[in-house]
Design a protein around this motif. Structure first.
Motif, PDB file in Angstrom:
ATOM      1  N   MET A   1      94.434  13.689  85.676  1.00 63.39           N
ATOM      2  CA  MET A   1      94.653  12.880  84.489  1.00 63.39           C
ATOM      3  C   MET A   1      95.382  13.719  83.428  1.00 63.39           C
ATOM      4  O   MET A   1      95.143  14.902  83.310  1.00 63.39           O
ATOM      5  CB  MET A   1      93.328  12.407  83.903  1.00 63.39           C
ATOM      6  CG  MET A   1      92.578  11.409  84.734  1.00 63.39           C
ATOM      7  SD  MET A   1      92.447   9.874  83.851  1.00 63.39           S
ATOM      8  CE  MET A   1      91.901   8.836  85.153  1.00 63.39           C
ATOM      9  N   SER A   2      96.226  13.040  82.687  1.00 62.12           N
ATOM     10  CA  SER A   2      96.950  13.728  81.624  1.00 62.12           C
ATOM     11  C   SER A   2      96.073  13.800  80.376  1.00 62.12           C
ATOM     12  O   SER A   2      94.908  13.426  80.395  1.00 62.12           O
ATOM     13  CB  SER A   2      98.245  12.981  81.314  1.00 62.12           C
ATOM     14  OG  SER A   2      97.975  11.793  80.613  1.00 62.12           O
ATOM     15  N   LYS A   3      96.661  14.231  79.302  1.00 64.04           N
ATOM     16  CA  LYS A   3      95.919  14.336  78.043  1.00 64.04           C
ATOM     17  C   LYS A   3      95.554  12.969  77.481  1.00 64.04           C
ATOM     18  O   LYS A   3      94.626  12.849  76.710  1.00 64.04           O
ATOM     19  CB  LYS A   3      96.724  15.131  77.025  1.00 64.04           C
ATOM     20  CG  LYS A   3      96.816  16.589  77.366  1.00 64.04           C
ATOM     21  CD  LYS A   3      97.516  17.349  76.275  1.00 64.04           C
ATOM     22  CE  LYS A   3      97.564  18.813  76.645  1.00 64.04           C
ATOM     23  NZ  LYS A   3      98.084  19.630  75.567  1.00 64.04           N
ATOM     24  N   ASN A   4      96.299  11.924  77.835  1.00 62.52           N
ATOM     25  CA  ASN A   4      96.002  10.582  77.355  1.00 62.52           C
ATOM     26  C   ASN A   4      95.304   9.799  78.470  1.00 62.52           C
ATOM     27  O   ASN A   4      95.932   9.140  79.292  1.00 62.52           O
ATOM     28  CB  ASN A   4      97.272   9.871  76.900  1.00 62.52           C
ATOM     29  CG  ASN A   4      96.968   8.570  76.183  1.00 62.52           C
ATOM     30  OD1 ASN A   4      95.909   7.977  76.374  1.00 62.52           O
ATOM     31  ND2 ASN A   4      97.891   8.127  75.368  1.00 62.52           N
ATOM     32  N   ILE A   5      94.010   9.856  78.476  1.00 65.49           N
ATOM     33  CA  ILE A   5      93.211   9.252  79.539  1.00 65.49           C
ATOM     34  C   ILE A   5      93.392   7.736  79.579  1.00 65.49           C
ATOM     35  O   ILE A   5      93.551   7.154  80.646  1.00 65.49           O
ATOM     36  CB  ILE A   5      91.731   9.624  79.360  1.00 65.49           C
ATOM     37  CG1 ILE A   5      91.558  11.130  79.540  1.00 65.49           C
ATOM     38  CG2 ILE A   5      90.848   8.875  80.345  1.00 65.49           C
ATOM     39  CD1 ILE A   5      90.217  11.653  79.100  1.00 65.49           C
TER      40      ILE A   5
ATOM     41  N   ASN B   1      88.455   8.326  88.420  1.00 62.52           N
ATOM     42  CA  ASN B   1      89.766   8.924  88.689  1.00 62.52           C
ATOM     43  C   ASN B   1      90.560   8.202  89.763  1.00 62.52           C
ATOM     44  O   ASN B   1      91.749   8.431  89.910  1.00 62.52           O
ATOM     45  CB  ASN B   1      89.597  10.393  89.097  1.00 62.52           C
ATOM     46  CG  ASN B   1      89.195  11.248  87.933  1.00 62.52           C
ATOM     47  OD1 ASN B   1      89.550  10.978  86.797  1.00 62.52           O
ATOM     48  ND2 ASN B   1      88.427  12.286  88.201  1.00 62.52           N
TER      49      ASN B   1
ATOM     50  N   LYS C   1      97.813   2.471  83.309  1.00 62.27           N
ATOM     51  CA  LYS C   1      99.012   2.419  84.154  1.00 62.27           C
ATOM     52  C   LYS C   1      98.687   2.496  85.642  1.00 62.27           C
ATOM     53  O   LYS C   1      99.543   2.238  86.473  1.00 62.27           O
ATOM     54  CB  LYS C   1     100.000   3.516  83.774  1.00 62.27           C
ATOM     55  CG  LYS C   1      99.630   4.880  84.260  1.00 62.27           C
ATOM     56  CD  LYS C   1     100.734   5.876  84.025  1.00 62.27           C
ATOM     57  CE  LYS C   1     100.325   7.184  84.707  1.00 62.27           C
ATOM     58  NZ  LYS C   1     101.334   8.137  84.814  1.00 62.27           N
ATOM     59  N   SER C   2      97.452   2.780  85.993  1.00 62.12           N
ATOM     60  CA  SER C   2      97.052   2.902  87.391  1.00 62.12           C
ATOM     61  C   SER C   2      97.221   1.580  88.131  1.00 62.12           C
ATOM     62  O   SER C   2      96.901   0.516  87.618  1.00 62.12           O
ATOM     63  CB  SER C   2      95.592   3.352  87.479  1.00 62.12           C
ATOM     64  OG  SER C   2      95.143   3.282  88.810  1.00 62.12           O
TER      65      SER C   2
ATOM     66  N   TYR D   1      95.922   5.893  78.665  1.00 60.56           N
ATOM     67  CA  TYR D   1      97.239   5.577  79.216  1.00 60.56           C
ATOM     68  C   TYR D   1      97.218   5.695  80.743  1.00 60.56           C
ATOM     69  O   TYR D   1      97.708   4.817  81.448  1.00 60.56           O
ATOM     70  CB  TYR D   1      98.301   6.502  78.614  1.00 60.56           C
ATOM     71  CG  TYR D   1      99.664   6.306  79.229  1.00 60.56           C
ATOM     72  CD1 TYR D   1     100.468   5.231  78.855  1.00 60.56           C
ATOM     73  CD2 TYR D   1     100.136   7.182  80.203  1.00 60.56           C
ATOM     74  CE1 TYR D   1     101.720   5.042  79.430  1.00 60.56           C
ATOM     75  CE2 TYR D   1     101.386   7.000  80.781  1.00 60.56           C
ATOM     76  CZ  TYR D   1     102.168   5.929  80.387  1.00 60.56           C
ATOM     77  OH  TYR D   1     103.398   5.739  80.962  1.00 60.56           O
ATOM     78  N   ASP D   2      96.645   6.768  81.251  1.00 62.20           N
ATOM     79  CA  ASP D   2      96.574   6.967  82.706  1.00 62.20           C
ATOM     80  C   ASP D   2      95.781   5.860  83.388  1.00 62.20           C
ATOM     81  O   ASP D   2      96.166   5.365  84.446  1.00 62.20           O
ATOM     82  CB  ASP D   2      95.945   8.320  83.041  1.00 62.20           C
ATOM     83  CG  ASP D   2      96.862   9.487  82.744  1.00 62.20           C
ATOM     84  OD1 ASP D   2      98.072   9.257  82.515  1.00 62.20           O
ATOM     85  OD2 ASP D   2      96.372  10.631  82.739  1.00 62.20           O
ATOM     86  N   ILE D   3      94.680   5.468  82.791  1.00 62.85           N
ATOM     87  CA  ILE D   3      93.847   4.410  83.370  1.00 62.85           C
ATOM     88  C   ILE D   3      94.596   3.082  83.373  1.00 62.85           C
ATOM     89  O   ILE D   3      94.619   2.367  84.374  1.00 62.85           O
ATOM     90  CB  ILE D   3      92.514   4.280  82.614  1.00 62.85           C
ATOM     91  CG1 ILE D   3      91.647   5.522  82.842  1.00 62.85           C
ATOM     92  CG2 ILE D   3      91.763   3.020  83.037  1.00 62.85           C
ATOM     93  CD1 ILE D   3      90.426   5.606  81.947  1.00 62.85           C
TER      94      ILE D   3
END
Length: 108
Positions: free
Chosen positions: A1-5, A96, A11-12, A7-9
């Motif tokens: 995961m990047s620093k922006n959790i 994750n 865009k998954s 955003y990552d969630i």
């Protein structure tokens, strides 16, 4: 995961949508945790907008307001996160690998 959790969630692509009708936020939280755990995963994150998250803190006794970094609190095994990208009828449960968006039909 990047620093922006969040955003990552969001865009998954590993995500499902489920419609769920409930009387209160405790029932919704129990359902979301059970669904993810049934898939042999642990809920690490819950994402909702500010209106829904306010209801979580008001109605779910085990929720704790504990701001740290990107998180605003905790509920059981999950960190609570805010996003205005979710509607007033959506809660996202994630780890994750996998996420489920629950589209709420609150009878309150």
């Amino acid at each position: 995961m990047s620093k922006n959790i969040v955003y990552d969630i969001l865009k998954s692509k590993a995500r499902v949508n489920i419609d769920y009708s409930a009387d209160n936020m405790t029932d919704i939280m129990n359902f979301g945790f059970s669904y993810i755990e049934h898939m042999d995963h642990i809920v690490e994150y819950i994402v909702a907008n500010n209106k829904i998250m306010k209801r979580v803190f008001g109605q779910v006794n085990d929720s704790v307001l504990k701001p740290h970094s990107q998180y605003i609190g905790e509920l059981w095994t999950a960190k609570l996160l805010l996003s205005n990208k979710l509607n007033d009828n959506q809660v996202l449960f994630s780890n994750n690998i996998f996420s489920v968006v629950i589209n709420l039909d609150l009878s309150e």
